[in-house]
Design a protein around this motif. Structure first.
Motif, PDB file in Angstrom:
ATOM      1  N   ALA A  63      26.074  33.885  54.612  1.00  0.00           N
ATOM      2  CA  ALA A  63      26.499  33.361  53.042  1.00  0.00           C
ATOM      3  C   ALA A  63      25.439  32.105  53.019  1.00  0.00           C
ATOM      4  O   ALA A  63      25.002  32.345  51.851  1.00  0.00           O
ATOM      5  CB  ALA A  63      27.830  32.932  53.334  1.00  0.00           C
ATOM      6  N   ILE A  64      25.329  31.160  53.928  1.00  0.00           N
ATOM      7  CA  ILE A  64      24.215  30.311  53.574  1.00  0.00           C
ATOM      8  C   ILE A  64      22.791  30.803  53.282  1.00  0.00           C
ATOM      9  O   ILE A  64      22.142  30.340  52.560  1.00  0.00           O
ATOM     10  CB  ILE A  64      24.350  29.176  54.757  1.00  0.00           C
ATOM     11  N   GLY A  65      22.518  31.695  54.268  1.00  0.00           N
ATOM     12  CA  GLY A  65      21.511  32.423  53.999  1.00  0.00           C
ATOM     13  C   GLY A  65      21.078  33.179  52.652  1.00  0.00           C
ATOM     14  O   GLY A  65      20.033  33.104  52.018  1.00  0.00           O
ATOM     15  N   ASP A  66      22.219  33.727  52.183  1.00  0.00           N
ATOM     16  CA  ASP A  66      22.112  34.210  50.775  1.00  0.00           C
ATOM     17  C   ASP A  66      21.771  33.174  49.772  1.00  0.00           C
ATOM     18  O   ASP A  66      20.996  33.434  48.911  1.00  0.00           O
ATOM     19  CB  ASP A  66      23.575  34.798  50.577  1.00  0.00           C
ATOM     20  N   ALA A  81      20.206  42.676  60.045  1.00  0.00           N
ATOM     21  CA  ALA A  81      18.764  42.888  60.641  1.00  0.00           C
ATOM     22  C   ALA A  81      17.956  43.069  59.547  1.00  0.00           C
ATOM     23  O   ALA A  81      16.558  42.856  59.705  1.00  0.00           O
ATOM     24  CB  ALA A  81      18.832  44.155  61.669  1.00  0.00           C
ATOM     25  N   VAL A  82      18.005  43.943  58.931  1.00  0.00           N
ATOM     26  CA  VAL A  82      17.160  44.646  57.620  1.00  0.00           C
ATOM     27  C   VAL A  82      16.981  43.411  56.827  1.00  0.00           C
ATOM     28  O   VAL A  82      15.991  43.190  56.304  1.00  0.00           O
ATOM     29  CB  VAL A  82      17.905  45.558  56.801  1.00  0.00           C
ATOM     30  N   ARG A  83      18.020  42.475  56.308  1.00  0.00           N
ATOM     31  CA  ARG A  83      17.717  41.446  55.605  1.00  0.00           C
ATOM     32  C   ARG A  83      16.875  40.292  56.088  1.00  0.00           C
ATOM     33  O   ARG A  83      15.825  39.798  55.594  1.00  0.00           O
ATOM     34  CB  ARG A  83      19.105  40.666  55.129  1.00  0.00           C
ATOM     35  N   CYS A  84      17.084  40.143  57.437  1.00  0.00           N
ATOM     36  CA  CYS A  84      16.168  39.430  58.240  1.00  0.00           C
ATOM     37  C   CYS A  84      14.733  39.549  58.258  1.00  0.00           C
ATOM     38  O   CYS A  84      13.638  39.010  57.949  1.00  0.00           O
ATOM     39  CB  CYS A  84      16.540  39.118  59.588  1.00  0.00           C
ATOM     40  N   ALA A  85      14.534  40.931  58.601  1.00  0.00           N
ATOM     41  CA  ALA A  85      13.195  41.447  58.678  1.00  0.00           C
ATOM     42  C   ALA A  85      12.344  41.279  57.316  1.00  0.00           C
ATOM     43  O   ALA A  85      11.358  40.944  57.425  1.00  0.00           O
ATOM     44  CB  ALA A  85      13.095  42.896  59.192  1.00  0.00           C
ATOM     45  N   ALA A  86      13.083  41.754  56.131  1.00  0.00           N
ATOM     46  CA  ALA A  86      12.677  41.791  54.782  1.00  0.00           C
ATOM     47  C   ALA A  86      12.159  40.420  54.455  1.00  0.00           C
ATOM     48  O   ALA A  86      10.844  40.277  53.782  1.00  0.00           O
ATOM     49  CB  ALA A  86      13.516  42.256  53.817  1.00  0.00           C
ATOM     50  N   VAL A  87      13.017  39.344  54.461  1.00  0.00           N
ATOM     51  CA  VAL A  87      12.782  38.040  54.024  1.00  0.00           C
ATOM     52  C   VAL A  87      11.478  37.523  55.060  1.00  0.00           C
ATOM     53  O   VAL A  87      10.646  36.787  54.523  1.00  0.00           O
ATOM     54  CB  VAL A  87      13.928  37.319  54.017  1.00  0.00           C
ATOM     55  N   LEU A  88      11.574  37.860  56.194  1.00  0.00           N
ATOM     56  CA  LEU A  88      10.555  36.977  57.240  1.00  0.00           C
ATOM     57  C   LEU A  88       9.298  37.906  56.826  1.00  0.00           C
ATOM     58  O   LEU A  88       7.931  37.269  56.908  1.00  0.00           O
ATOM     59  CB  LEU A  88      10.778  37.348  58.437  1.00  0.00           C
ATOM     60  N   GLY A 148      11.503  31.911  55.084  1.00  0.00           N
ATOM     61  CA  GLY A 148      11.759  31.795  56.670  1.00  0.00           C
ATOM     62  C   GLY A 148      13.065  31.253  56.959  1.00  0.00           C
ATOM     63  O   GLY A 148      13.677  31.813  57.855  1.00  0.00           O
ATOM     64  N   LEU A 149      13.659  30.317  56.453  1.00  0.00           N
ATOM     65  CA  LEU A 149      14.760  29.757  56.714  1.00  0.00           C
ATOM     66  C   LEU A 149      16.016  30.698  56.451  1.00  0.00           C
ATOM     67  O   LEU A 149      16.816  30.702  57.339  1.00  0.00           O
ATOM     68  CB  LEU A 149      14.817  28.584  56.032  1.00  0.00           C
ATOM     69  N   ALA A 150      15.878  31.151  55.404  1.00  0.00           N
ATOM     70  CA  ALA A 150      16.824  32.363  55.168  1.00  0.00           C
ATOM     71  C   ALA A 150      16.944  33.366  56.310  1.00  0.00           C
ATOM     72  O   ALA A 150      17.877  33.891  56.730  1.00  0.00           O
ATOM     73  CB  ALA A 150      16.502  32.901  53.732  1.00  0.00           C
ATOM     74  N   GLY A 151      15.667  33.799  56.781  1.00  0.00           N
ATOM     75  CA  GLY A 151      15.601  34.726  57.620  1.00  0.00           C
ATOM     76  C   GLY A 151      16.263  34.328  59.068  1.00  0.00           C
ATOM     77  O   GLY A 151      17.057  34.922  59.587  1.00  0.00           O
ATOM     78  N   LEU A 152      15.817  33.134  59.211  1.00  0.00           N
ATOM     79  CA  LEU A 152      16.358  32.490  60.536  1.00  0.00           C
ATOM     80  C   LEU A 152      17.999  32.527  60.325  1.00  0.00           C
ATOM     81  O   LEU A 152      18.858  32.619  61.465  1.00  0.00           O
ATOM     82  CB  LEU A 152      16.045  30.992  60.823  1.00  0.00           C
TER      83      LEU A 152
END
Length: 417
Positions: free
Chosen positions: A35-38, A94-101, A184-188
């Motif tokens: 949620a923080i990443g969002d 996992a998809v969200r992480c890969a997409a934002v990175l 990058g922070l959102a992906g982490l």
């Protein structure tokens, strides 16, 4: 959720309060990180879009997520029920992480323009459509039925914390590393949720829970709709949720800013009123987290819907900011209680094989249809002023409470012990 659902996670959840259960706390940590990443992601997307295009183009990019989210939401409930909420959430993050990175990498090496940002927004909207029903279905598999209200209170607290922490973190990411750093922070943060979700223990499904998987996706969807239509609690509860959100989100998200401008309160006044609302909602969530259960939940949520409607209508006629803050505090308390009870009852009453689909129908109205009231609210206030529009919105909210009071099954509904 049916009382026959079993499994180690459910048994463990029944033995201890949810806020002391390590399994539930793992889920809460994963949910909070995501949620923080969002929040960081949405700030980064808005900032990057403003830098790459015109204000109109930036608005279009940030709004793109709503299209696939609304169109695919009901199908997302089918996916959550077919493949299991834990598996869907792991895949989604996992998809969200890969997409934002990937977008962060593009921004590091050049100026790719608006197209990657638009594609990212569409990906997030599609992923949200399957992720949100899974979020709704997972609590029934990680804790006992008597802990659902407490779990929803914990989830609401996590949302409040994410809203407070996420935007400053996103701003810090932009300040230190530009939009690439913020993405990058959102992906982490999305990545940080993955080990917690992987370590999560979930209850085993009953053989009957898998019966729907033999049909087509369309038959699964229509089966879920039939499950709601024939249920004495779920059908009126979905109507209550839809009416409450349709009458509530417009005044809070658009009407409040226009009301402050009309009264000369300024942006600071809007901030104080929103702080009052957030404080009230947070207090309600904390109360339910510690208490765990509210007797006569169906009656309480129906009455709270009527009381909340009166407070929303009153907000347009208060004389000053201090009174508006006090009214907003009461709205937050009442709506916070109402929201947690609606979510807990929705999951408690849904058949174990249908929780994802039932959640997707509620989310369709809350996240797909209700935001359409934003431009309508603004246009109506331009024509008739804040007072009549706030009163009309309050009547819609109040109608939801009246539906709950008139539906005997919902009015008498209780949360499991």
């Amino acid at each position: 959720m049916t009382s026959t659902q079993t499994g180690s996670a459910t048994a463990a959840g029944a033995e201890r309060a949810a806020h002391r259960d390590p399994n539930v706390l793992r889920w809460l940590g994963a949910y909070g990180s995501s949620a923080i990443g969002d929040n960081v992601y949405y700030l980064a997307l808005s900032w990057a879009a403003v830098q790459a295009g015109t204000p109109a183009q930036a608005g279009l990019v940030t709004a793109l997520s709503a299209v696939p989210r609304a169109v695919l939401m009901l199908g997302g409930g089918v996916v959550a029920d077919r493949f299991g909420p834990r598996r869907v959430l792991i895949s989604s993050d996992a998809v969200r992480c890969a997409a934002v990175l990937a977008v962060a990498g593009l921004l590091l090496v050049g100026r790719p323009g608006l197209w990657p940002l638009a594609a990212l927004a569409l990906v997030f909207g599609a992923v949200d459509a399957v992720m949100m029903p899974a979020l709704g279905a997972l609590p029934t598999r990680i804790t006992g039925p008597g802990q659902l209200a407490r779990v929803h209170g914990m989830r609401s607290l996590a949302v409040r914390l994410a809203n407070v922490v996420g935007a400053p973190l996103g701003g810090l990411g932009v300040a230190l590393g530009g939009t690439a750093g913020a993405f990058g922070l959102a992906g982490l943060l999305f990545a940080a949720s993955l080990p917690l979700l992987i370590a999560l223990r979930v209850a085993k499904k009953q053989p009957a829970d898998d019966a729907h998987a033999r049909g087509s996706a369309w038959s699964d969807l229509t089966g879920g709709l039939r499950h709601i239509r024939g249920h004495r609690v779920l059908l009126p509860l979905i109507v209550v949720i839809a009416l409450s959100d349709l009458g509530f989100v417009g005044p809070l998200n658009v009407g409040l800013a226009l009301l402050a401008d009309e009264r000369g309160w300024g942006a600071g006044g809007v901030g104080w009123v929103l702080a009052g609302f957030g404080t009230g909602a947070g207090a309600a969530s904390l109360f339910l987290t510690t208490r765990g259960r509210v007797p006569r939940a169906g009656l309480v949520l129906s009455v709270s819907g009527v009381v909340s409607a009166v407070a929303i209508g009153t907000l347009a006629f208060v004389p000053n900011v201090a009174t508006a803050v006090a009214v907003a505090l009461s709205i937050g308390l009442i709506s916070g209680l109402n929201g947690v009870l609606c979510g807990a009852l929705l999951q408690a009453e849904s058949g174990a094989a249908y929780v994802g689909r039932v959640t997707s129908v509620a989310n369709f109205f809350s996240l797909g249809v209700a935001p359409l009231t934003f431009p309508l609210t603004g246009a109506a206030i331009g024509l008739w002023g804040t007072g009549p529009v706030f009163v009309a919105s309050a009547l819609v909210c109040g109608l939801g409470g009246v539906v709950g009071l008139c539906a005997g099954g919902l009015r008498r509904a209780e949360l499991p012990r």
